[in-house]
Design a protein around this motif. Structure first.
Motif, PDB file in Angstrom:
ATOM      1  N   ASN A  17       1.596  18.303  57.882  1.00 32.61           N
ATOM      2  CA  ASN A  17       1.958  19.703  58.128  1.00 32.61           C
ATOM      3  C   ASN A  17       3.091  20.190  57.222  1.00 32.61           C
ATOM      4  O   ASN A  17       3.547  21.328  57.360  1.00 32.61           O
ATOM      5  CB  ASN A  17       2.383  19.882  59.592  1.00 32.61           C
ATOM      6  CG  ASN A  17       3.582  19.008  59.963  1.00 32.61           C
ATOM      7  OD1 ASN A  17       3.774  17.942  59.398  1.00 32.61           O
ATOM      8  ND2 ASN A  17       4.370  19.460  60.912  1.00 32.61           N
ATOM      9  N   ARG A  18       3.513  19.357  56.276  1.00 34.82           N
ATOM     10  CA  ARG A  18       4.621  19.744  55.402  1.00 34.82           C
ATOM     11  C   ARG A  18       4.123  20.245  54.052  1.00 34.82           C
ATOM     12  O   ARG A  18       3.101  19.769  53.539  1.00 34.82           O
ATOM     13  CB  ARG A  18       5.561  18.549  55.184  1.00 34.82           C
ATOM     14  CG  ARG A  18       6.187  18.016  56.462  1.00 34.82           C
ATOM     15  CD  ARG A  18       6.970  19.079  57.188  1.00 34.82           C
ATOM     16  NE  ARG A  18       7.403  18.624  58.510  1.00 34.82           N
ATOM     17  CZ  ARG A  18       7.910  19.408  59.433  1.00 34.82           C
ATOM     18  NH1 ARG A  18       8.041  20.706  59.208  1.00 34.82           N
ATOM     19  NH2 ARG A  18       8.277  18.920  60.606  1.00 34.82           N
ATOM     20  N   LYS A  19       4.871  21.182  53.480  1.00 34.81           N
ATOM     21  CA  LYS A  19       4.522  21.684  52.155  1.00 34.81           C
ATOM     22  C   LYS A  19       4.788  20.596  51.113  1.00 34.81           C
ATOM     23  O   LYS A  19       5.523  19.641  51.361  1.00 34.81           O
ATOM     24  CB  LYS A  19       5.297  22.963  51.838  1.00 34.81           C
ATOM     25  CG  LYS A  19       6.803  22.806  51.812  1.00 34.81           C
ATOM     26  CD  LYS A  19       7.472  24.162  51.604  1.00 34.81           C
ATOM     27  CE  LYS A  19       8.992  24.027  51.559  1.00 34.81           C
ATOM     28  NZ  LYS A  19       9.654  25.334  51.361  1.00 34.81           N
ATOM     29  N   GLU A  20       4.195  20.753  49.942  1.00 35.98           N
ATOM     30  CA  GLU A  20       4.179  19.699  48.936  1.00 35.98           C
ATOM     31  C   GLU A  20       5.578  19.211  48.549  1.00 35.98           C
ATOM     32  O   GLU A  20       5.805  17.998  48.414  1.00 35.98           O
ATOM     33  CB  GLU A  20       3.424  20.183  47.690  1.00 35.98           C
ATOM     34  CG  GLU A  20       3.263  19.124  46.598  1.00 35.98           C
ATOM     35  CD  GLU A  20       2.401  17.942  47.025  1.00 35.98           C
ATOM     36  OE1 GLU A  20       2.457  16.899  46.340  1.00 35.98           O
ATOM     37  OE2 GLU A  20       1.685  18.053  48.051  1.00 35.98           O
ATOM     38  N   ASN A  21       6.515  20.114  48.377  1.00 35.65           N
ATOM     39  CA  ASN A  21       7.853  19.715  47.960  1.00 35.65           C
ATOM     40  C   ASN A  21       8.516  18.808  49.000  1.00 35.65           C
ATOM     41  O   ASN A  21       9.089  17.755  48.661  1.00 35.65           O
ATOM     42  CB  ASN A  21       8.726  20.958  47.723  1.00 35.65           C
ATOM     43  CG  ASN A  21      10.114  20.591  47.235  1.00 35.65           C
ATOM     44  OD1 ASN A  21      10.271  19.939  46.206  1.00 35.65           O
ATOM     45  ND2 ASN A  21      11.137  20.990  47.992  1.00 35.65           N
ATOM     46  N   ASP A  22       8.412  19.203  50.268  1.00 38.28           N
ATOM     47  CA  ASP A  22       8.976  18.375  51.338  1.00 38.28           C
ATOM     48  C   ASP A  22       8.214  17.051  51.459  1.00 38.28           C
ATOM     49  O   ASP A  22       8.812  15.995  51.683  1.00 38.28           O
ATOM     50  CB  ASP A  22       8.927  19.117  52.672  1.00 38.28           C
ATOM     51  CG  ASP A  22       9.973  20.220  52.749  1.00 38.28           C
ATOM     52  OD1 ASP A  22      10.980  20.138  52.030  1.00 38.28           O
ATOM     53  OD2 ASP A  22       9.774  21.173  53.532  1.00 38.28           O
ATOM     54  N   TYR A  23       6.908  17.132  51.320  1.00 38.86           N
ATOM     55  CA  TYR A  23       6.059  15.938  51.429  1.00 38.86           C
ATOM     56  C   TYR A  23       6.485  14.883  50.408  1.00 38.86           C
ATOM     57  O   TYR A  23       6.650  13.706  50.730  1.00 38.86           O
ATOM     58  CB  TYR A  23       4.600  16.347  51.211  1.00 38.86           C
ATOM     59  CG  TYR A  23       3.574  15.303  51.578  1.00 38.86           C
ATOM     60  CD1 TYR A  23       3.064  15.229  52.869  1.00 38.86           C
ATOM     61  CD2 TYR A  23       3.077  14.399  50.632  1.00 38.86           C
ATOM     62  CE1 TYR A  23       2.099  14.296  53.210  1.00 38.86           C
ATOM     63  CE2 TYR A  23       2.120  13.460  50.964  1.00 38.86           C
ATOM     64  CZ  TYR A  23       1.633  13.403  52.251  1.00 38.86           C
ATOM     65  OH  TYR A  23       0.689  12.478  52.598  1.00 38.86           O
ATOM     66  N   GLN A  24       6.658  15.318  49.165  1.00 39.10           N
ATOM     67  CA  GLN A  24       7.034  14.381  48.107  1.00 39.10           C
ATOM     68  C   GLN A  24       8.462  13.863  48.309  1.00 39.10           C
ATOM     69  O   GLN A  24       8.752  12.693  48.007  1.00 39.10           O
ATOM     70  CB  GLN A  24       6.908  15.046  46.737  1.00 39.10           C
ATOM     71  CG  GLN A  24       5.481  15.365  46.322  1.00 39.10           C
ATOM     72  CD  GLN A  24       4.593  14.124  46.299  1.00 39.10           C
ATOM     73  OE1 GLN A  24       5.029  13.022  45.978  1.00 39.10           O
ATOM     74  NE2 GLN A  24       3.315  14.318  46.659  1.00 39.10           N
ATOM     75  N   ASN A  25       9.343  14.692  48.833  1.00 36.13           N
ATOM     76  CA  ASN A  25      10.714  14.240  49.078  1.00 36.13           C
ATOM     77  C   ASN A  25      10.761  13.215  50.207  1.00 36.13           C
ATOM     78  O   ASN A  25      11.533  12.248  50.149  1.00 36.13           O
ATOM     79  CB  ASN A  25      11.637  15.417  49.403  1.00 36.13           C
ATOM     80  CG  ASN A  25      13.098  15.026  49.268  1.00 36.13           C
ATOM     81  OD1 ASN A  25      13.526  14.510  48.224  1.00 36.13           O
ATOM     82  ND2 ASN A  25      13.870  15.236  50.315  1.00 36.13           N
ATOM     83  N   ILE A  26       9.928  13.403  51.220  1.00 41.21           N
ATOM     84  CA  ILE A  26       9.833  12.425  52.310  1.00 41.21           C
ATOM     85  C   ILE A  26       9.399  11.069  51.742  1.00 41.21           C
ATOM     86  O   ILE A  26       9.974  10.027  52.078  1.00 41.21           O
ATOM     87  CB  ILE A  26       8.846  12.894  53.397  1.00 41.21           C
ATOM     88  CG1 ILE A  26       9.422  14.100  54.138  1.00 41.21           C
ATOM     89  CG2 ILE A  26       8.542  11.772  54.381  1.00 41.21           C
ATOM     90  CD1 ILE A  26       8.426  14.797  55.043  1.00 41.21           C
ATOM     91  N   ILE A  27       8.411  11.085  50.872  1.00 35.94           N
ATOM     92  CA  ILE A  27       7.947   9.839  50.250  1.00 35.94           C
ATOM     93  C   ILE A  27       9.088   9.169  49.490  1.00 35.94           C
ATOM     94  O   ILE A  27       9.319   7.952  49.622  1.00 35.94           O
ATOM     95  CB  ILE A  27       6.760  10.109  49.304  1.00 35.94           C
ATOM     96  CG1 ILE A  27       5.517  10.517  50.110  1.00 35.94           C
ATOM     97  CG2 ILE A  27       6.453   8.872  48.450  1.00 35.94           C
ATOM     98  CD1 ILE A  27       4.347  10.961  49.271  1.00 35.94           C
ATOM     99  N   ARG A  28       9.827   9.944  48.694  1.00 32.80           N
ATOM    100  CA  ARG A  28      10.932   9.372  47.903  1.00 32.80           C
ATOM    101  C   ARG A  28      11.990   8.738  48.817  1.00 32.80           C
ATOM    102  O   ARG A  28      12.499   7.650  48.517  1.00 32.80           O
ATOM    103  CB  ARG A  28      11.564  10.462  47.033  1.00 32.80           C
ATOM    104  CG  ARG A  28      10.736  10.847  45.822  1.00 32.80           C
ATOM    105  CD  ARG A  28      11.516  11.730  44.862  1.00 32.80           C
ATOM    106  NE  ARG A  28      11.782  13.045  45.431  1.00 32.80           N
ATOM    107  CZ  ARG A  28      10.963  14.084  45.288  1.00 32.80           C
ATOM    108  NH1 ARG A  28       9.823  13.971  44.604  1.00 32.80           N
ATOM    109  NH2 ARG A  28      11.270  15.261  45.826  1.00 32.80           N
ATOM    110  N   GLU A  29      12.302   9.399  49.923  1.00 29.21           N
ATOM    111  CA  GLU A  29      13.301   8.864  50.844  1.00 29.21           C
ATOM    112  C   GLU A  29      12.785   7.605  51.544  1.00 29.21           C
ATOM    113  O   GLU A  29      13.530   6.638  51.724  1.00 29.21           O
ATOM    114  CB  GLU A  29      13.696   9.925  51.881  1.00 29.21           C
ATOM    115  CG  GLU A  29      14.436  11.123  51.312  1.00 29.21           C
ATOM    116  CD  GLU A  29      15.793  10.750  50.735  1.00 29.21           C
ATOM    117  OE1 GLU A  29      16.385   9.735  51.173  1.00 29.21           O
ATOM    118  OE2 GLU A  29      16.275  11.477  49.838  1.00 29.21           O
ATOM    119  N   LEU A  30      11.510   7.613  51.930  1.00 30.83           N
ATOM    120  CA  LEU A  30      10.942   6.452  52.608  1.00 30.83           C
ATOM    121  C   LEU A  30      10.889   5.234  51.689  1.00 30.83           C
ATOM    122  O   LEU A  30      11.037   4.090  52.149  1.00 30.83           O
ATOM    123  CB  LEU A  30       9.537   6.767  53.132  1.00 30.83           C
ATOM    124  CG  LEU A  30       9.454   7.759  54.291  1.00 30.83           C
ATOM    125  CD1 LEU A  30       7.999   8.027  54.652  1.00 30.83           C
ATOM    126  CD2 LEU A  30      10.212   7.247  55.510  1.00 30.83           C
TER     127      LEU A  30
END
Length: 203
Positions: free
Chosen positions: A171-184
């Motif tokens: 449910n997240r937009k692409e920018n947030d989605y990719q940032n979540i991946i980087r943090e994880l």
């Protein structure tokens, strides 16, 4: 299990992976009261069109005393899971949790002694084959195994409902989605696994 449409999966291969990799799962019943036992589970696919769950618990377990042929149970498998911080978004929002899970509702069929023996053979092989000096059921001798089996209560769970959930920030937009991946990717093994799953989902 409540599964929002966005997170619902019909991927049976994903289901098999979650069960195989997270086989120490909960066997839940409510015959006389709600009971739950962590137990080792195996997906039996001898008949690929009609797979079912195999498990066993101690005969001394009160849950074993109330399970009969036809009893309704729930098998609960939790796959990889990790915390998602609200600080990883570019806007104000709430924190959450990403995870994969499988729940299988089914009816019980009590194992015969032969089925229980075969179940223990498969279960032991799965976890012993990677050991430096594996000890398989055949190595223990039939008399010894059958003696130990007297304390085991084997059941098959024939599925009536299967729920597969894959909550991966869809449910997240692409920018947030990719940032979540980087943090994880900076986190522990569970976080890294969820990051990898999110990458695969987004390709």
């Amino acid at each position: 299990m409540f599964v929002p449409k966005l997170y619902k999966s019909e991927d049976r291969q994903l289901m098999k992976e979650i069960i195989s990799e997270n086989a120490f799962a909960l066997l839940i019943s409510s015959a006389d009261k709600i009971r739950a036992t962590h137990s080792m589970m195996i997906l039996n696919e001898d008949d690929p069109e009609n797979p079912y769950i195999e498990t066993h618990i101690s005969k001394a377990n009160p849950q074993a005393k109330v399970l009969n042929n036809g009893s309704e149970v729930l098998c609960d498998f939790l796959g990889a899971h990790t915390y998602i911080s609200s600080s990883w978004y570019d806007h104000m929002n709430v924190s959450t949790w990403n995870y994969e899970a499988v729940q299988i509702y089914g009816t019980v069929e009590l194992m015969t002694q032969e089925e229980l023996y075969s179940h223990l053979e498969k279960l032991t092989l799965k976890y012993e084959k990677a050991q430096k000096c594996p000890v398989l059921v055949n190595d223990m001798g039939k008399d010894f195994v059958e003696k130990e089996m007297k304390g085991a209560f084997g059941v098959k769970i024939i599925p009536t409902e299967i729920f597969i959930q894959q909550k991966l920030s869809q449910n997240r937009k692409e920018n947030d989605y990719q940032n979540i991946i980087r943090e994880l990717e900076k986190g522990d093994s569970n976080a890294k696994t969820i990051a990898e799953k999110m990458q695969q989902l987004n390709t």
